[in-house]
Design an enzyme around this catalytic site. Structure first.
Site, short mmCIF file in Angstrom:
data_model
loop_
_atom_site.label_atom_id
_atom_site.label_comp_id
_atom_site.label_asym_id
_atom_site.label_seq_id
_atom_site.Cartn_x
_atom_site.Cartn_y
_atom_site.Cartn_z
N THR A 22 30.98 41.11 37.73
CA THR A 22 32.10 42.02 37.46
C THR A 22 31.97 42.77 36.14
O THR A 22 32.28 43.96 36.06
CB THR A 22 33.43 41.25 37.48
N THR A 23 31.53 42.08 35.09
CA THR A 23 31.41 42.72 33.77
C THR A 23 30.46 43.90 33.83
O THR A 23 30.75 44.99 33.31
CB THR A 23 30.92 41.69 32.73
N HIS A 77 40.05 39.67 41.27
CA HIS A 77 39.36 38.59 41.96
C HIS A 77 40.16 38.13 43.18
O HIS A 77 39.77 37.15 43.83
CB HIS A 77 39.15 37.39 41.02
N ARG A 130 26.09 36.46 29.69
CA ARG A 130 25.11 35.40 29.72
C ARG A 130 23.77 36.04 30.08
O ARG A 130 23.51 37.18 29.73
CB ARG A 130 25.53 34.31 30.73
#
Length: 336
Positions: free
Chosen positions: A77-78, A137, A297
């Site tokens: 999503t990011t 979400h 990440r």
């Protein structure tokens, strides 16, 4: 106070009463973040998110030009937020003075899962520029039918990801968000929650299938992406996104390297290196603040190989195969 305001307040109070009653009736479990979850329309939701889902049914006023980015947690999503915002606003902002240099990706457009605030009655979205971008979400069937019905005009970009990588990314995110005074949750604990479907927004497989089936029925309204395919060919997917959102990349733009510029600017490596994403934070509500670095990440395909046991891998693959059998959708490896 106007008659309309009084009516809205009464409606809000009615929903809050229904919400309070539901909390006593719905199945309850403890989620991966050590908070209560309630099973609502087949999805396990934290109480504030459940309330937001109920509020959206009556308070969210959609526009036919609205575009939603939807996904299960930790599915990319990011990255997609950044791409969609940059593609849509490429004629408004120069890369040298871009909003993403000053704010995190999650601040660029609102998430409807916490569509409420201490201000009456819910977060204001009327002043957002056209077309409005939202992220969520929520499972397809949890969103208001007024939005998901193809006649609404609203569009959805859905991104899914190999469940094994979703599992590992979720586990790592929980570690980042766990206070130091509390013990960290183990991978086996998260694995058991994930495979059983009892975790935030779960079950994963039902979430993905809901949007997959809706995309098959309305391909002009739902653009269904696989994270792994975007990673493999980001240029092609940027062009697909632009076309779907109604702002296609022109021949001149492509000749001038616009697609490459968007891909490089929105790369996770570039975004993670920005000061705002190293030390900034995103405030979703008064009690829900997340440091921006927690959203970044490695973003690699197949990172699960460094963490899951053979047995864990085989169990997830078997569930995925069985759940998606006959749907035409394949994600991750097919079990032998």
């Amino acid at each position: 106070m106007s008659t309309t305001d009084q009516r809205d307040i009464k409606e809000l109070e009615k929903i809050q009463q229904q919400y309070a009653q539901l909390l006593t009736e719905l199945p309850r479990a403890v989620g991966s973040f050590r908070t209560d979850l309630h099973l609502y329309k087949g999805s396990w939701l934290p109480p504030p998110v459940l309330l937001a889902a109920m509020l959206m049914q009556t308070h969210f006023k959609h526009r036919s030009t609205d575009i939603f980015l939807s996904s299960f947690m930790k599915s990319g999503t990011t990255w997609l937020r950044s791409l969609m915002f940059t593609i849509l606003n490429r004629s408004r902002f120069d890369f040298s003075d871009h909003p993403l240099l000053r704010k995190g990706p999650h601040e660029c457009f609102p998430v409807v899962d916490l569509f409420q605030s201490t201000d009456y009655p819910i977060s204001d979205t009327e002043d957002l520029s056209f077309p409005r971008l939202f992220a969520s979400h929520f499972a397809h069937n949890v969103l208001p039918a007024s939005i998901t019905d193809p006649s609404s005009g609203c569009k959805f970009v859905y991104v899914c990801r190999d469940p094994k990588d979703v599992l590992i990314s979720t586990w790592k995110f929980i570690h980042k968000m766990t206070p130091k005074e509390l013990p960290q949750i183990s991978l086996d604990q998260v694995f058991q929650m994930f495979r059983g479907g009892v975790m935030e927004y779960g079950p994963y497989w039902d979430h993905v299938l809901g949007f997959w089936k809706a995309a098959l029925e309305s391909p002009d309204k739902i653009l269904f992406f696989k994270y792994e395919e975007i990673k493999r060919d980001p240029d092609a997917h940027v062009k697909k996104l632009a076309e779907f959102m109604g702002v296609p990349i022109s021949v001149q733009e492509e000749d001038n390297g616009m697609v490459k510029k968007i891909v490089e600017f929105c790369s996770l490596e570039h975004l993670a290196s920005l000061e705002i994403n190293k030390n900034g934070a995103q405030r979703f509500s008064s009690g829900h603040v997340v440091p921006n670095h927690a959203f970044f990440r490695r973003g690699e395909v197949g990172d699960w190989k460094s963490h899951l046991t053979k047995e864990m891998k085989e169990q997830i693959d078997r569930i995925t195969h069985d759940k998606f059998k006959g749907s035409g959708l394949t994600i991750g490896a097919t079990p032998k």
